[in-house]
Design a protein around this motif. Sequence first.
Motif, PDB file in Angstrom:
ATOM      1  N   TRP A  96       0.794  -1.226   0.000  1.00  0.00           N
ATOM      2  CA  TRP A  96       0.000   0.000   0.000  1.00  0.00           C
ATOM      3  C   TRP A  96       0.829   1.280   0.000  1.00  0.00           C
ATOM      4  O   TRP A  96       0.292   2.352  -0.309  1.00  0.00           O
ATOM      5  CB  TRP A  96      -0.939  -0.003   1.202  1.00  0.00           C
ATOM      6  CG  TRP A  96      -1.926  -1.123   1.158  1.00  0.00           C
ATOM      7  CD1 TRP A  96      -1.829  -2.344   1.780  1.00  0.00           C
ATOM      8  CD2 TRP A  96      -3.155  -1.164   0.429  1.00  0.00           C
ATOM      9  NE1 TRP A  96      -2.911  -3.128   1.493  1.00  0.00           N
ATOM     10  CE2 TRP A  96      -3.752  -2.432   0.673  1.00  0.00           C
ATOM     11  CE3 TRP A  96      -3.814  -0.256  -0.397  1.00  0.00           C
ATOM     12  CZ2 TRP A  96      -4.972  -2.802   0.109  1.00  0.00           C
ATOM     13  CZ3 TRP A  96      -5.040  -0.620  -0.940  1.00  0.00           C
ATOM     14  CH2 TRP A  96      -5.607  -1.878  -0.694  1.00  0.00           C
ATOM     15  N   SER A  97       2.089   1.229   0.376  1.00  0.00           N
ATOM     16  CA  SER A  97       2.905   2.450   0.321  1.00  0.00           C
ATOM     17  C   SER A  97       3.138   2.823  -1.143  1.00  0.00           C
ATOM     18  O   SER A  97       3.144   1.968  -2.027  1.00  0.00           O
ATOM     19  CB  SER A  97       4.236   2.250   1.038  1.00  0.00           C
ATOM     20  OG  SER A  97       4.965   1.170   0.477  1.00  0.00           O
ATOM     21  N   THR A  98       3.322   4.109  -1.399  1.00  0.00           N
ATOM     22  CA  THR A  98       3.576   4.578  -2.759  1.00  0.00           C
ATOM     23  C   THR A  98       4.878   3.951  -3.264  1.00  0.00           C
ATOM     24  O   THR A  98       5.923   4.102  -2.607  1.00  0.00           O
ATOM     25  CB  THR A  98       3.679   6.109  -2.789  1.00  0.00           C
ATOM     26  OG1 THR A  98       2.449   6.657  -2.306  1.00  0.00           O
ATOM     27  CG2 THR A  98       3.970   6.616  -4.191  1.00  0.00           C
ATOM     28  N   PRO A  99       4.855   3.236  -4.390  1.00  0.00           N
ATOM     29  CA  PRO A  99       6.069   2.530  -4.843  1.00  0.00           C
ATOM     30  C   PRO A  99       7.313   3.410  -4.895  1.00  0.00           C
ATOM     31  O   PRO A  99       8.386   3.000  -4.442  1.00  0.00           O
ATOM     32  CB  PRO A  99       5.664   2.011  -6.225  1.00  0.00           C
ATOM     33  CG  PRO A  99       4.191   1.784  -6.107  1.00  0.00           C
ATOM     34  CD  PRO A  99       3.690   2.922  -5.249  1.00  0.00           C
ATOM     35  N   ALA A 100       7.167   4.619  -5.426  1.00  0.00           N
ATOM     36  CA  ALA A 100       8.328   5.498  -5.560  1.00  0.00           C
ATOM     37  C   ALA A 100       8.789   6.074  -4.225  1.00  0.00           C
ATOM     38  O   ALA A 100       9.857   6.687  -4.158  1.00  0.00           O
ATOM     39  CB  ALA A 100       8.025   6.644  -6.531  1.00  0.00           C
ATOM     40  N   LEU A 101       7.990   5.870  -3.170  1.00  0.00           N
ATOM     41  CA  LEU A 101       8.351   6.345  -1.830  1.00  0.00           C
ATOM     42  C   LEU A 101       8.515   5.178  -0.862  1.00  0.00           C
ATOM     43  O   LEU A 101       8.361   5.328   0.349  1.00  0.00           O
ATOM     44  CB  LEU A 101       7.289   7.318  -1.309  1.00  0.00           C
ATOM     45  CG  LEU A 101       7.103   8.603  -2.130  1.00  0.00           C
ATOM     46  CD1 LEU A 101       5.972   9.450  -1.557  1.00  0.00           C
ATOM     47  CD2 LEU A 101       8.389   9.409  -2.199  1.00  0.00           C
TER      48      LEU A 101
END
Length: 301
Positions: A160-165
């Motif tokens: 669920w975390s933003t892939p780029a972050l």
Amino acid sequence: MPENGAQKRSRSFLLAVEDQAFLLRDEMRPFRFGMEYAKAEYALRDWGVRSTIVVFGSARTPSAEQAQAMTEAARSPAEKRAAKRAMEQSRLYEDARAFARIVSLRGGALAASGAPRDNVIATGGGPGIMEAANRGASEAGAPSIGFNITLPHEQNPNAWSTPALTFRFHYFAMRKMHLAMRANALAVFPGGFGTFDELFELLTLVQTSKASPRPIVLYGRAFWEKAVNFPFLAEQGMIDAHDLGLFEIVDTPEEAWASLLRRGLEAAPVVPAQEVPATLQRRRRPAEERMPPPVPGKPRR
């Protein structure tokens, strides 16, 4: 003329950035440490992340779906007891999910592309409460951060975390630094050694003025009043009585959000797209390539 194949195949001929054996030497540790700082720092700047709200809690807290699956699969008395406990604990997962959604919708993480993003949800990037918080932010349509860590038993990032972050650290110290340095506030759900470690490190930094004061909420009165006898520490002179004011214990997502605001959190209003400064606009790219542009100036610490 002799051939130069041996020279080209020599490890010494590799560029320094291509030579992993060189990069992993003990003497290169300061440089690896610096690179772990820089990689996450620049990515967060590129996304305009100016401040965060950090959510800590147990990696073992199950979602309602996981608890239901355990209940359906339970056969033995021990399995049924574990399933019952999982069902009870899954409420904390859902509360962390709801809290992160509230923060993301009201705190400034939904700023238009190009505007600074404030109060972005940040977690340790793993399962349990961390997953719940990243999930709540994602369901609100907001970016969220996962500061993962390499462990002997690999901790995989949640989905669920933003892939780029979603970052992976080798050094606990650098991971902790990134968790703390942009944090406008801290929400701590029930957890074990790791959760206590992060909580008391931040409390110590604020208590000793090594970090600026910031709102801290402990979620779940029944857990925290039993797990840590804070008043007893003050009675014994181990902490000052006013140190008990460094945090507040809450029981609902809305109560947690209200506590953060009451204790000084600034909820940044979302900047409409047409109000984003022209200097921060950039040519629109295909959606799959799009990333928020860098924000001028130094991020708020």
